[in-house]
Design an enzyme around this catalytic site. Sequence first.
Site, short mmCIF file in Angstrom:
data_model
loop_
_atom_site.label_atom_id
_atom_site.label_comp_id
_atom_site.label_asym_id
_atom_site.label_seq_id
_atom_site.Cartn_x
_atom_site.Cartn_y
_atom_site.Cartn_z
N MET A 12 12.74 27.16 17.46
CA MET A 12 12.41 25.75 17.44
C MET A 12 13.66 24.94 17.75
O MET A 12 14.75 25.28 17.31
CB MET A 12 11.86 25.35 16.08
CG MET A 12 10.47 25.93 15.82
SD MET A 12 9.85 25.59 14.17
CE MET A 12 10.79 26.78 13.23
N CYS A 13 13.49 23.88 18.51
CA CYS A 13 14.62 23.06 18.91
C CYS A 13 14.14 21.63 19.15
O CYS A 13 12.95 21.40 19.38
CB CYS A 13 15.27 23.57 20.18
SG CYS A 13 15.93 25.24 20.09
N ASP A 14 15.09 20.71 19.12
CA ASP A 14 14.82 19.33 19.52
C ASP A 14 15.91 18.89 20.47
O ASP A 14 17.10 19.12 20.23
CB ASP A 14 14.80 18.41 18.29
CG ASP A 14 13.57 18.65 17.43
OD1 ASP A 14 12.50 18.15 17.80
OD2 ASP A 14 13.68 19.35 16.41
#
Length: 445
Positions: free
Chosen positions: A1-3
């Site tokens: 997961m990343c932003d």
Amino acid sequence: MCDTILAPPGSTAGEAMLYGKNSDRQRNEAQAIERLPSGSHEVNASLKCTYIAIPQVSRTNAVLLCRPFWMWGAEMGANEHGVVIGNQAVHARNPAQEAEALLGDDLVRLGLERASSAAEAVEVITRLLERFGQGGNNGHITRSYFNNAFMIADATDAFVLETLGREWLLERVSGVRAMSNRYSIQDRVERVSPGLPALLRDSGWSSDAQPRYADVIANPNREHIGHATARRQCSTSLLNLHDGGLTALGMMRILRDHGTGEGHVAGWQAECAIRRTVCMHAGPENSPGQTTGSMVSDVRSGRAIHWVTGSAAPCTSIFKPVLLDVPLPDSGPAPSDRFDAATLWWRHERLHRAALLGDFNQFLADIADERDALERDFDERIKSVMAGGSNADRAHVVAQCWQEAMAVEARWLTRIPAAATPIDAAYVEGWDKLNRVAGLELSAS
């Protein structure tokens, strides 16, 4: 997961292209910060990526990489031409390929090593994707398979590239933009791969209708994992809140958000490890992901300043400057998934995990003013030396900033307050188990 967050010229103070990313991976998956020089390579040379070998090119660029310790590729990075690239997992209705091919992280590094502009990086990545495909295990302890989305930028151009197997679609970014772990390109499409329409028709899309690509491609059964839509909405609202005056320091604040939607880091609680926030912390054993590294880039014509934590949890980290034309300061040996106090990543992780098992909100409140003031000071010093300093001057200032940041974080380890109320047992056990795996001995303060 990343932003990933981006603010192009027109949205920023000083007409910079601002780029920020939190790399979210499994909690013991240390990330190395590397600065690699440009290189020349023999004709017909082979290049071994994480899983497969591909033909090498004759020349590769100097690059800054934020790289999970066990991969050849990188989660995010920049090159000597001011190109910045990062990737994140996206989940399609069609299963991701498990057979080993190029990982998304490999494609990030290949784009940086081989391209001199954002547009060229798009071509590099899409050609390699079409030729070699993407696939293989992306996980550290827990196996993970997914497709990839990329944010690609330079001083004047920015693109979102989303992929599905060997197919892809491209959006040229014109305003502030955020990405999380969900397909996001709907109808603002600049180009698509030749095989994408047929693939979508096989998935049930009628060619008689204008597709909203993300709705057609995304796996609705994965929507709840990581709360990607909520995280993207949060970071988008923060970008819009400061649109027109965004700075590198403001991008750091967004990457530290714990779900307030106001760029504040306070208000975190153990439930955030379940709900997920832009600044992500692991929790119980079934919530192993956390932000393991963060980067912000300020790119303008003729110069780029990059800021990295070199550590997990941007809320408890200090962003430190990196310039591609000066040496990377020494932060210890490359980290692995075993605790090593000689490495920056694990020294900080000892601080971060001790704080999580104490009164975390009080700790954040105690360090916030000093952390933010130090980063403002670093920003002023770097801008000053960029305006008129020599290469030696720049190297000296960068090294000083790193030394001061590491000394401050070492002092913070002695200032962690004890938990005011009992901490959920499953939350504590989740951390204790993975601490034991890493060889890190910790107890609550």
